[in-house]
Design a protein around this motif. Structure first.
Motif, mmCIF file in Angstrom:
data_model
loop_
_atom_site.group_PDB
_atom_site.id
_atom_site.type_symbol
_atom_site.label_atom_id
_atom_site.label_comp_id
_atom_site.label_asym_id
_atom_site.label_seq_id
_atom_site.Cartn_x
_atom_site.Cartn_y
_atom_site.Cartn_z
ATOM 1 N N TYR A 148 0.833 -1.198 0.000
ATOM 2 C CA TYR A 148 0.000 0.000 0.000
ATOM 3 C C TYR A 148 0.873 1.255 0.000
ATOM 4 C CZ TYR A 148 -4.515 2.275 0.938
ATOM 5 O OH TYR A 148 -5.682 3.000 0.835
ATOM 6 N N TYR A 149 0.612 2.166 -0.966
ATOM 7 C CA TYR A 149 1.409 3.382 -1.109
ATOM 8 C C TYR A 149 0.552 4.630 -0.933
ATOM 9 C CZ TYR A 149 5.338 0.672 -2.826
ATOM 10 O OH TYR A 149 6.371 -0.227 -2.922
ATOM 11 N N ASN A 150 0.994 5.475 -0.028
ATOM 12 C CA ASN A 150 0.443 6.818 0.098
ATOM 13 C C ASN A 150 0.941 7.673 -1.070
ATOM 14 O OD1 ASN A 150 1.562 9.679 1.557
ATOM 15 N ND2 ASN A 150 -0.627 9.254 1.633
ATOM 16 N N TRP A 151 0.200 8.708 -1.422
ATOM 17 C CA TRP A 151 0.631 9.610 -2.488
ATOM 18 C C TRP A 151 1.472 10.718 -1.848
ATOM 19 C CZ3 TRP A 151 2.442 10.510 -6.842
ATOM 20 C CH2 TRP A 151 2.251 11.696 -7.577
ATOM 21 N N ASN A 152 0.963 11.923 -1.668
ATOM 22 C CA ASN A 152 1.768 12.983 -1.052
ATOM 23 C C ASN A 152 1.816 12.804 0.465
ATOM 24 O OD1 ASN A 152 2.470 14.787 -3.332
ATOM 25 N ND2 ASN A 152 0.250 14.979 -3.525
ATOM 26 N N PHE A 153 3.016 12.787 1.034
ATOM 27 C CA PHE A 153 3.083 12.665 2.492
ATOM 28 C C PHE A 153 3.264 14.010 3.168
ATOM 29 C CE2 PHE A 153 7.648 12.295 1.537
ATOM 30 C CZ PHE A 153 8.244 13.003 2.575
ATOM 31 N N ILE A 154 3.660 15.051 2.423
ATOM 32 C CA ILE A 154 3.797 16.374 3.012
ATOM 33 C C ILE A 154 3.595 17.434 1.926
ATOM 34 C CG2 ILE A 154 6.317 16.293 2.703
ATOM 35 C CD1 ILE A 154 6.545 18.061 5.223
ATOM 36 N N LEU A 155 2.741 18.422 2.208
ATOM 37 C CA LEU A 155 2.490 19.520 1.275
ATOM 38 C C LEU A 155 2.273 20.800 2.064
ATOM 39 C CD1 LEU A 155 -0.014 17.877 -1.264
ATOM 40 C CD2 LEU A 155 2.371 18.479 -1.723
ATOM 41 N N THR A 156 2.409 21.926 1.384
ATOM 42 C CA THR A 156 2.142 23.208 2.019
ATOM 43 C C THR A 156 0.685 23.610 1.855
ATOM 44 O OG1 THR A 156 2.772 24.387 -0.001
ATOM 45 C CG2 THR A 156 4.482 24.066 1.664
ATOM 46 N N ASP A 157 0.170 24.301 2.853
ATOM 47 C CA ASP A 157 -1.135 24.971 2.801
ATOM 48 C C ASP A 157 -2.235 24.050 2.299
ATOM 49 O OD1 ASP A 157 0.300 27.183 3.718
ATOM 50 O OD2 ASP A 157 0.779 27.811 1.675
ATOM 51 N N ASN A 158 -2.837 24.346 1.142
ATOM 52 C CA ASN A 158 -3.901 23.476 0.622
ATOM 53 C C ASN A 158 -3.388 22.529 -0.463
ATOM 54 O OD1 ASN A 158 -3.539 25.225 -1.512
ATOM 55 N ND2 ASN A 158 -5.697 25.768 -1.745
ATOM 56 N N GLY A 159 -2.077 22.354 -0.558
ATOM 57 C CA GLY A 159 -1.499 21.351 -1.447
ATOM 58 C C GLY A 159 -1.717 21.616 -2.925
ATOM 59 N N ARG A 160 -1.673 22.864 -3.322
ATOM 60 C CA ARG A 160 -1.971 23.217 -4.704
ATOM 61 C C ARG A 160 -0.840 22.793 -5.637
ATOM 62 N NH1 ARG A 160 -5.584 26.605 -7.148
ATOM 63 N NH2 ARG A 160 -4.987 27.528 -9.140
ATOM 64 N N SER A 161 -1.219 22.152 -6.756
ATOM 65 C CA SER A 161 -0.251 21.718 -7.754
ATOM 66 C C SER A 161 -0.049 22.810 -8.798
ATOM 67 C CB SER A 161 -0.735 20.450 -8.458
ATOM 68 O OG SER A 161 -1.807 20.751 -9.338
ATOM 69 N N THR A 162 0.910 22.599 -9.691
ATOM 70 C CA THR A 162 1.173 23.578 -10.744
ATOM 71 C C THR A 162 0.055 23.650 -11.760
ATOM 72 O OG1 THR A 162 2.426 21.890 -11.940
ATOM 73 C CG2 THR A 162 3.666 23.374 -10.510
ATOM 74 N N TRP A 163 -0.787 22.629 -11.824
ATOM 75 C CA TRP A 163 -1.903 22.692 -12.774
ATOM 76 C C TRP A 163 -3.236 23.004 -12.084
ATOM 77 C CZ3 TRP A 163 -6.026 19.034 -13.425
ATOM 78 C CH2 TRP A 163 -5.967 17.909 -12.600
ATOM 79 N N GLY A 164 -3.157 23.439 -10.803
ATOM 80 C CA GLY A 164 -4.337 23.982 -10.162
ATOM 81 C C GLY A 164 -5.154 23.038 -9.327
ATOM 82 N N TRP A 165 -4.677 21.808 -9.109
ATOM 83 C CA TRP A 165 -5.411 20.855 -8.280
ATOM 84 C C TRP A 165 -4.906 20.977 -6.853
ATOM 85 C CZ3 TRP A 165 -5.847 14.915 -9.634
ATOM 86 C CH2 TRP A 165 -6.921 14.362 -8.931
ATOM 87 N N THR A 166 -5.818 21.119 -5.884
ATOM 88 C CA THR A 166 -5.425 21.084 -4.478
ATOM 89 C C THR A 166 -5.589 19.662 -3.955
ATOM 90 O OG1 THR A 166 -7.658 21.749 -3.815
ATOM 91 C CG2 THR A 166 -6.014 23.479 -4.074
ATOM 92 N N GLN A 167 -4.618 19.211 -3.171
ATOM 93 C CA GLN A 167 -4.610 17.828 -2.706
ATOM 94 C C GLN A 167 -4.246 17.764 -1.229
ATOM 95 O OE1 GLN A 167 -2.241 15.222 -5.166
ATOM 96 N NE2 GLN A 167 -3.310 15.805 -7.041
ATOM 97 N N ASN A 168 -4.540 16.613 -0.628
ATOM 98 C CA ASN A 168 -4.262 16.382 0.782
ATOM 99 C C ASN A 168 -2.901 15.726 0.972
ATOM 100 O OD1 ASN A 168 -6.823 17.347 1.313
ATOM 101 N ND2 ASN A 168 -7.745 15.311 1.451
ATOM 102 N N ALA A 169 -2.455 15.713 2.205
ATOM 103 C CA ALA A 169 -1.204 15.056 2.569
ATOM 104 C C ALA A 169 -1.308 14.569 4.008
ATOM 105 C CB ALA A 169 -0.018 16.009 2.411
#
Length: 507
Positions: free
Chosen positions: A393-414
């Motif tokens: 089992y693999y987690n995706w992002n384990f640490i992100l800033t603020d609301n986890g916004r990507s360069t293409w505009g998707w916000t994600q959890n961590a």
């Protein structure tokens, strides 16, 4: 004298009988309950087994039961994760990596995932081979990984020296694709000419939705709404062989950095038609590349590396079977990497391909809220994937800033959120959702019982670890939930607090 002998015999009898009673007594006494709510994390208490159930029995398990043995927990190393990590003080960095990767830490991760070339949580799009037509790989390099990915993996390796990696690309180099770009579809965050979007279905009148990827959780109907009509990777033998060679070169270069890649998959989400790096493949193209190029090239240069098929993120079971119902492909792979919608196919995949392992290759990423509700969803996903036969089992992002916004505009959890202004980190509810599983479920523990598909708001999962049981249960409702689990000849009667994560260790 007679009285004295009687006392001695009584004492001897006690000594002889006591060991026979010990396991039963231990079963009745040694139960530790760990629980987490939004306001109180990791509460510990002792509870007792009982001779009778006090609520509905949802799982039955015995010490003789056998099930899917668990293999490994892992997470992913990305550039945006590295940026968030670098905002932390050295003490916080060490604390975090110890909590995630130390054998004595919270999550006990032992594996990491990396991508060859850019993924959607890179700072910008790039590849390891930017020179068009470089079939000899004279200019192939991992220089960008050395700056941004490898330091993050080494920070984990400090606390778990035996760290292993699995790799899959999101997109080949642009010169190997029919659209000559990293993305699949155009949108406001990339520079692809919208006229090229028709390549996906070979139909200029067909509507395409690059934001389809932002739909979260279990989507209504099927995903994707329509399958790609052609391979985006150029189906020329020179290109296909060169791409297989790239996999081996990437493995070589990471090995030289002291980071072993032990398994690979040919493509991340071949069924996602993305405005970020991606590459659709047809069933025929996937079979061709894996069977005729990637598998034999790995056997020749890296026989120690496992080939898996994936990652599969569609609930179109008919399309999955169209690809996997190929004896040569099945003989070339160790297992199937599943994520997102493919979770719905897990029961059928277990039945249809019993010799292949199942990996949950990427946790769902949420929408940047990093709140308790997101944690409950992740807890259910952990339960449902593991309960349906996933053993890695693999987690995706384990640490992100603020609301986890990507360069293409998707916000994600961590698992960990960093405030970019104060540089303070916060362990999110999803961190504790993982901890209730990964802190206790170790390699070799066997999944022997699951009640979740019918109890999606109160999933219950049971592992057997030697003579011990691990019972993991969630309650996502507003009321106390009462359930019983039958373990050998006794019952674990559970009173689950509203909106809580729970783990019971029964010895």
């Amino acid at each position: 004298m007679k009285l004295f002998c009687t006392k001695i015999l009584s004492m001897v009898g006690f000594v002889l009988v006591a060991p026979l009673l010990a396991p039963s007594a231990a079963m009745a006494q040694s139960v530790t309950h760990y629980s987490t709510t939004e306001k109180e994390t990791w509460k510990t208490e002792r509870v007792r087994m009982a001779a009778k159930p006090t609520a509905k029995v949802v799982v039955n398990a015995t010490a003789e039961d056998r099930g899917t043995p668990f293999q490994a927990w892992g997470t992913t190393f990305n550039e945006l994760d590295f940026d968030a990590f670098n905002l932390l003080s050295r003490d916080d960095q060490d604390r975090l990596m110890s909590d995630l990767f130390s054998p004595d830490g919270d999550l006990k991760f032992t594996h990491g995932r990396v991508s060859m070339n850019a993924n959607d949580y890179a700072r910008s799009w790039y590849s390891c081979s930017e020179v068009s037509g470089d079939f000899e790989l004279r200019y192939f390099n991992i220089d960008r990984d050395r700056r941004n990915i490898i330091p993050l993996a080494r920070a984990a390796q400090k606390y778990y020296p035996a760290l292993q990696l699995f790799m899959s690309p999101w997109s080949p180099p642009t010169w190997m694709k029919i659209n000559q770009d990293y993305c699949v579809l155009s949108n406001s965050t990339n520079t692809q000419d919208p006229k090229q979007d028709y390549l996906l279905y070979m139909d200029k009148s067909a509507s395409v939705d690059p934001d389809e990827m932002k739909l979260l959780g279990d989507r209504d109907g099927v995903f994707p709404r329509r399958m790609a009509s052609q391979d985006y990777f150029i189906q020329d033998p020179r290109y296909l062989q060169c791409y297989a060679d790239m996999f081996c070169r990437f493995i070589d270069l990471y090995k030289a950095e002291g980071l072993p890649i032990t398994k690979v998959m040919y493509q991340n989400e071949a069924y996602s038609y993305t405005p970020y790096p991606g590459c659709p493949w047809t069933a025929e193209g996937a079979q061709r590349f894996n069977n005729d190029y990637l598998a034999p090239t790995l056997r020749k240069h890296h026989p120690e590396v496992e080939l898996w098929f994936g990652t599969i993120n569609t609930n179109r079971l008919d399309y999955v079977e169209r690809t996997l119902d190929n004896e040569e492909l099945q003989s070339n792979i160790v297992g199937i990497g599943t994520q997102w919608e493919c979770r719905n196919n897990l029961p059928q995949l277990r039945k249809r391909y019993p010799k292949l392992r199942l990996m949950m290759s990427e946790s769902e990423c949420g929408n940047g809220t990093m709140d308790w509700k997101a944690g409950e969803h992740t807890f259910f996903l952990l339960s449902d994937n593991l309960g349906n036969g996933v053993d890695e089992y693999y987690n995706w992002n384990f640490i992100l800033t603020d609301n986890g916004r990507s360069t293409w505009g998707w916000t994600q959890n961590a698992l960990v959120q960093v405030d970019s202004r104060t540089r303070a980190m916060r362990y999110t509810a999803e961190y504790y959702a993982y901890k209730h599983f990964s802190h206790f479920v170790k390699p070799g523990a066997e999944m022997v019982g699951y009640a979740g598909r019918e109890l999606s708001q109160t999933p219950v999962l049971v592992y057997r670890d030697g003579e011990s049981f691990i019972v993991i249960a969630g309650n996502f409702t507003d009321a106390t939930a009462s359930f019983s689990v039958h373990l050998d000849k006794k019952y674990l009667n559970m009173e689950l607090r509203p909106h809580s994560f729970n783990t019971y260790i029964v010895k």
